[in-house]
Design an enzyme around this catalytic site. Sequence first.
Site, mmCIF file in Angstrom:
data_model
loop_
_atom_site.group_PDB
_atom_site.id
_atom_site.type_symbol
_atom_site.label_atom_id
_atom_site.label_comp_id
_atom_site.label_asym_id
_atom_site.label_seq_id
_atom_site.Cartn_x
_atom_site.Cartn_y
_atom_site.Cartn_z
ATOM 1 N N LYS A 32 11.217 -0.317 9.103
ATOM 2 C CA LYS A 32 10.493 0.868 9.551
ATOM 3 C C LYS A 32 9.980 0.606 10.967
ATOM 4 C CE LYS A 32 7.433 1.350 6.099
ATOM 5 N NZ LYS A 32 7.587 -0.011 5.531
ATOM 6 N N HIS A 41 -0.347 4.836 7.083
ATOM 7 C CA HIS A 41 -1.211 3.659 7.172
ATOM 8 C C HIS A 41 -2.659 4.034 7.365
ATOM 9 C CE1 HIS A 41 2.782 2.157 8.206
ATOM 10 N NE2 HIS A 41 2.389 1.071 7.615
ATOM 11 N N GLY A 82 0.807 -1.215 0.000
ATOM 12 C CA GLY A 82 0.000 0.000 0.000
ATOM 13 C C GLY A 82 0.838 1.261 0.000
ATOM 14 N N HIS A 83 2.162 1.096 -0.014
ATOM 15 C CA HIS A 83 3.072 2.250 -0.015
ATOM 16 C C HIS A 83 3.858 2.338 -1.320
ATOM 17 C CE1 HIS A 83 2.142 2.254 4.183
ATOM 18 N NE2 HIS A 83 2.763 1.113 4.405
ATOM 19 N N ASP A 101 6.423 -4.557 12.252
ATOM 20 C CA ASP A 101 7.629 -4.722 11.445
ATOM 21 C C ASP A 101 8.806 -5.119 12.320
ATOM 22 O OD1 ASP A 101 5.773 -2.698 10.074
ATOM 23 O OD2 ASP A 101 7.130 -3.287 8.455
#
Lengths: 330, 330, 221, 221
Positions: free
Chosen positions: A104, A218, A55-56, A109
């Site tokens: 990140k 996000h 999504g990034h 993560d």
Amino acid sequence: MKMLINVAESVVADALRGMAAAHPELIVDVEHRLIVRRNAPVAGKVGLVSGGGSGHEPLHGGFVGRGMLDAACPGEVFTSPVPDQMVRAAAAVDSGAGVLFIVKNYTGDVLNFDMAAELAEDEGVQIAKVLVNDDVAVLDSLYTAGRRGTGATLFVEKLAGALAEEGAPLERVEALARRVNESSRSFGVALSACTTPAKGSPTFDLPAGELELGVGIHGEPGRERRGMMTSGEIADVVVDAVVEDLRPDAPVIALVNGMGGTPLLELYGFNAEVHRALAERKVPVARTLVGNYVTSLDMAGCSVTLCQVDEELLRLWDAPVSTPGLRWGC
Amino acid sequence: MKMLINVAESVVADALRGMAAAHPELIVDVEHRLIVRRNAPVAGKVGLVSGGGSGHEPLHGGFVGRGMLDAACPGEVFTSPVPDQMVRAAAAVDSGAGVLFIVKNYTGDVLNFDMAAELAEDEGVQIAKVLVNDDVAVLDSLYTAGRRGTGATLFVEKLAGALAEEGAPLERVEALARRVNESSRSFGVALSACTTPAKGSPTFDLPAGELELGVGIHGEPGRERRGMMTSGEIADVVVDAVVEDLRPDAPVIALVNGMGGTPLLELYGFNAEVHRALAERKVPVARTLVGNYVTSLDMAGCSVTLCQVDEELLRLWDAPVSTPGLRWGC
Amino acid sequence: MNASTAPGPVIDADFLRRWLATAAAVVDREADRLTELDSPIGDADHGSNMRRGFTAAHAAVELEPPQTPGGVLTLVGSQLISTVGGAAGPLYGTLLRRAGKALGDGTPATPEEFRDALRTGVEAVGKLGGAVPGDKTMLDALVPAVEALSFALDAGAGLADGLAAARIAADEGAAATVPLQARKGRASYLGPRSIGHQDPGATSAALLVAALADTAAEAVA
Amino acid sequence: MNASTAPGPVIDADFLRRWLATAAAVVDREADRLTELDSPIGDADHGSNMRRGFTAAHAAVELEPPQTPGGVLTLVGSQLISTVGGAAGPLYGTLLRRAGKALGDGTPATPEEFRDALRTGVEAVGKLGGAVPGDKTMLDALVPAVEALSFALDAGAGLADGLAAARIAADEGAAATVPLQARKGRASYLGPRSIGHQDPGATSAALLVAALADTAAEAVA
Ligand SMILES: Nc1ncnc2c1ncn2[C@@H]1O[C@H](COP(=O)(O)OP(=O)(O)O)[C@@H](O)[C@H]1O
Ligand SMILES: Nc1ncnc2c1ncn2[C@@H]1O[C@H](COP(=O)(O)OP(=O)(O)O)[C@@H](O)[C@H]1O
Ligand SMILES: [Mg+2]
Ligand SMILES: [Mg+2]
Ligand SMILES: [Mg+2]
Ligand SMILES: [Mg+2]
């Protein structure tokens, strides 16, 4: 909310199939969710592995290639990948010189990469890790999960990637990656919320005439809601937040980043205001990158990341890079 | 609708200031609204000039540089530029080898470039023109303004730009540009309407659960409204429309283009379906480009352009290009 | 009361400067409506295009006012070409430049000279854009307006009454574009879906003609 | 009626397979609600994360059913780690893997062994994520649940009643996250704006405990 998808469940797999079709210069393993440089492992070279929720885009998969990442692990949308992916990636890119995990700073993560590091080391791969935590909108205190990693990820991947390409050993690549992170700060603004395929509606309500300051990538709301501002006013707020924290005393590279839903036309206009704001604050700009690089699906908005540079970092920035998302010099 | 702008009136000028700040390798004349290659005119080289309404970025300004355009003339949002801009651009890039105007087939663009050609020739610049009209959604008949120019513009600018870079004379560059246009077809789909700064609200209503087939790139509605479809179904409709008109009997380059508001994640997923659809129709794909290249502000949606290629066109496609929006090989 | 015996307004540079001021004001006021009309069947810019052009033309004429009516029209036309862009810029620009050139250097113009100049300009629009009345363009207002003016003058009316008739014809022509399917310009891309909307260019043309009628009416009042 | 005299359910591999089936079903049913809860203070993925993980874990356990209760928990934990991602994957995965390993190879487990194993797992979550109760995380449901179970068993209750008490405690713990300001995970980014929302992880934890209580209740029925 309409999306150009088949079903929400297959969004990441479909995108990987599409990347495979578009980029024969990369190895795209749809089953194991890996994007790997075709000639990996490069003899004698430290391997760079990153990854995170999808999504990034183009982050991270679009930054695999010469001069940047050796492999990327895409998770589900906004969900950290799982350790299996990172372990497999580490094995695929380790030439014996070791592997740097670029992570990140999000709980998910961090936990997944930590588990992967343990497993990969069990398999004999030397692992170093760098945490990216550049987002000044989050207080770095005991009362938060710490600052988020956002735009500085691009700088860490590019600059450490260039150094690794030169054949530097793992400790130096790791140290440089850490230095780049410490030299970088970001701040983001949302003009609209984004919509994840799984949810199908915006993650938060943002009425007409209001914006969110200090958003992450996000779809989470930011720290403060304000009445709508002009691009010049937004630039002042964003640049102030970054500069107050970074206090640069040397030139910076500026990443004027779109969140995904803001047209490039507006982003360039915003860049003019960012440059004005930086000039007013006497911050010299050595290089500028304007575009959608670290995005949040269809969110409208922008972020600014500044990375204070010296001769070495500038040289590494200008070094050749050849990836789907960032390419120059080769 | 919130935008990252100061005021609607200054959007184009602001964007040009931002381009100037981001791209010292280009000459950006904010006052006269021109983006020019820094080393123009290149001795002995045919000059390539294009332009059109703003709101389609990176087209055209982002395609100025080595191996592509010598100059671009940005108009107001969705409004053709004026002849003064094109005349000035022609003068700036003419080395004596003449100038090719690359014109998307819209009444406004055609009329303004025609006027400019007359004026430029009065000033002693040899002008050739190529009309781009690749959009199969519009019937090319006496009862329309003719087919629109959309995605094929990128192919014409890239391939003619590469040939011009090799030093080919104006007639050959013009002929090749024409051939590229004739070898290219496009079809676009909107999942949402776009919002121009001047209007401030979407240009048409597109209810949840519906999409528009055969849209252009100016926020105009398409020819048909349908219930929402999956990305696979959309790929079938789009590929059918393009392939039925183009009837390729050789490999194609595929441009899987985002309209601006569709995340890259979705676009790659759509690319997978486009490749599937092309394989089912036995159309071999030589190269693929996925991304936001010919956009319509914040419109969600996509278009597919196929350009049938031979050895020469493929060589020109692979030739080095160095522009803000498209860069490889240098 | 016989209109033709009323003292007609003098068609000199000043008359056209007053027209331009009125036209610029009305275009500014109606810009949003023109852009609205350009949304369902176009690209939502006609109002801002016209506003930009007439603001620039008005400023240019006020800065260095031409001495002849032809000079005013030519300057306005050139300004429109240099500032509007899109389809409307070259079309309106050509209309006014050709009309201005047709008027030549003389001043003032007679109503018949003025009518002939407008007709020359409107014909140039047809030639340049390849459209004919019924194609759902500005010509659907412009052509009937010139014909109505011509008919009135031929029947012995003065300029003010002739332009009043032209205004009605332009308004009717603009309204009559609603049921038409567009065959020129962006709206033609929509095919049958262009039916049911009024053409923005025909609407702005009617505004410009109305401004002319108002200017003449004020001059005789 | 003395709960401790009721024949407690046997905590064997089959018991935990039934728990898993119930948990997977309830997570599937409640996924959208979990994602909704994750929207205002998170990233709108907790429901789909949990659904993906429990679907995979359920399938894996049914494919090759482990023979011991410890084996089931360990396998479920590993599956969650391999399929969930995000914060919840490693945290729930570690909880169940550590609990499974604590149970060892024996079968069946006594209620006290089971309770101790769960406590070991929950403590591992605290260690891994660095959170304590009150930070507005899954621990706000998990810790009270284990304590309630422990208290009930110590007071002589059977497993079913102990888990019924745990369920109430977990529900209350989840509900009690509403007024808290988050200090861990994504919600902490919001600072004071995280107040007023129920934590999605605490909510899913309560669902998993409830599935355990239901499984035990059905076994004694
Ligand atoms: N070929 C043509 N001939 C005459 N008028 C035209 C033609 N094409 C377009 N027009 C007029 O131009 C108007 C649109 O102007 P505008 O919106 O400013 O330009 P664009 O269509 O380039 O955005 C239409 O409403 C129509 O009246
Ligand atoms: N450090 C932590 N310790 C314990 N639980 C945590 C921690 N961080 C997050 N959580 C739990 O995880 C939940 C979020 O899970 P999920 O949405 O699946 O992952 P992510 O936050 O990575 O998107 C939160 O609601 C919270 O209960
Ligand atoms: Mg997540
Ligand atoms: Mg236009
Ligand atoms: Mg228009
Ligand atoms: Mg989440």
